[in-house]
Design a protein around this motif. Structure first.
Motif: not given
Length: 285
Positions: A26-51
Motif C-alpha cells: 500500500p502507498d502510505w507516504q504523504p504526498r506533500y511537505a508539511g505546514s505545521a498544521r498539527l504542531k506539538d499536538k498529540v494524537a492517538i491513532i487506533t489500528g496505526a500499525d498498517s493501512g
C-alpha cells in the motif's frame, strides 16, 4: 475481560494481517511537505500499525504531531510505523492491546498522558470484518466480536480520553461506504459502520458545547491488509475496487488527508460530518 466479551478472531483467519506481506505494498507516504498544521499536538491513532492508520500517522507526524500507535498484535508493522513517525522528527509510542476489552482503554490512555502530557486528537480507525454468504453463518462469537472491535471500542476509548480532551480537541471516527450502500456479504460489519455514523453525529452534539469537534471518514475500497487477509473472499481480491467509478481501489495516502483536514483548524466549522474518499461512489449522505 467482561464475561460477554469474545477474544479477537486472529486464529480463525489471518486478520488483522501484516502489511509487510502484501504485494503490491500500500502507498502510505504523504504526498506533500508539511505546514505545521498539527504542531506539538498529540494524537492517538487506533489500528496505526498498517493501512489507513499508518498513513494517518505518517501525515500527522509530518504536520508536527506526536503519535500513540494503538494496535492489536502486529508488532513488526507497528515498529515500522513508529520508525516512520520518528523519521518525520516526531515522537511515537507503541500501545498494543485489545480495544474491544473495556479494561484496556483507561490504562492505554494513561500511558499516553504519562508520556506526552496531553491529548488533542483521537482517531478511531481500528476495525475488523468477516465475510459471510448467509446471515445464518454469522456465529454469536463473530457478531459480538465485530461489534466489540468496531463500535464498543470507540465508546471505551472516548470514555477514557474524555477527561484529557479540552477545547479545540478533535475526534475522528472511521465509518465506511458500506454504511451508506450496504454490503451483501458484510452484514455485521456494515451494521457496525451504521452505528459509528450515528455515534459520530450524536457525540458531536454532546461535545460541541465544550469546543470538541467530532467527525468521521467513510472510505470506499482501500488497499490495506484488511481485505486480503481474510476480510474478503480470496477469489474476489483480483477485482477489489474495480467496481468504483474510478475503476480501482484507493490507497491509504489518498484517505489520510481527510483525517488531517478534520483534525486541524482548517475544519474549525465542521462537526458531526462525514467525508467520503471512495473513488466516486455517490452516497447522498
Amino acid at each position: 475481560m467482561a464475561k460477554t466479551d469474545v477474544e479477537p478472531m486472529i486464529h480463525e483467519d489471518a486478520l488483522p494481517g501484516e502489511e509487510g506481506k502484501l504485494d503490491p505494498k500500500p502507498d502510505w507516504q504523504p504526498r506533500y511537505a508539511g505546514s505545521a498544521r498539527l504542531k506539538d499536538k498529540v494524537a492517538i491513532i487506533t489500528g496505526a500499525d498498517s493501512g489507513i492508520g499508518r498513513a494517518v500517522a505518517a501525515l500527522y507526524a509530518r504536520e508536527g504531531a506526536d503519535i500513540a500507535i494503538f494496535y492489536l498484535c502486529e508488532h513488526e508493522d507497528a515498529e515500522n510505523t513508529k520508525k516512520i513517525v520518528e523519521a518525520e522528527g516526531r515522537r511515537a509510542i507503541l500501545v498494543p492491546g485489545d480495544l474491544g476489552n473495556p479494561d484496556f482503554a483507561p490504562k492505554a490512555v494513561q500511558k499516553v498522558i504519562d508520556t506526552f502530557g496531553r491529548l488533542d486528537i483521537v482517531v478511531n480507525n481500528a476495525g475488523e470484518q468477516h465475510p459471510d454468504e448467509d446471515i445464518r453463518d454469522i456465529t454469536d462469537d463473530q457478531l459480538r466480536r465485530t461489534f466489540q472491535s468496531n463500535i464498543f471500542s470507540m465508546f471505551y476509548l472516548v470514555q477514557a480520553a474524555r477527561p484529557h480532551l479540552n477545547k479545540g480537541a478533535a475526534i475522528i471516527n472511521c465509518t465506511s461506504v458500506t454504511m451508506y450502500k450496504g454490503s451483501e456479504k458484510l452484514l455485521d460489519y456494515s451494521a457496525t459502520k451504521g452505528a459509528i455514523t450515528a455515534f459520530t453525529r450524536s457525540l458531536s452534539a454532546n461535545l460541541v458545547g465544550d469546543g470538541i469537534r467530532v467527525n468521521a471518514v467513510a472510505p470506499g475500497p482501500i488497499w490495506t491488509p484488511l481485505n486480503p487477509f481474510g476480510g474478503k473472499p480470496a477469489k474476489e481480491i483480483p477485482d477489489f475496487g474495480k467496481d468504483t467509478p474510478m475503476g480501482r481501489p484507493g490507497q491509504p495516502n489518498e484517505v489520510a488527508p481527510a483525517f488531517l483536514f478534520l483534525a486541524c483548524e482548517d475544519a474549525s466549522y465542521m462537526t458531526g460530518q462525514v467525508l467520503h474518499p471512495n473513488g466516486g461512489i455517490i452516497v447522498n449522505g
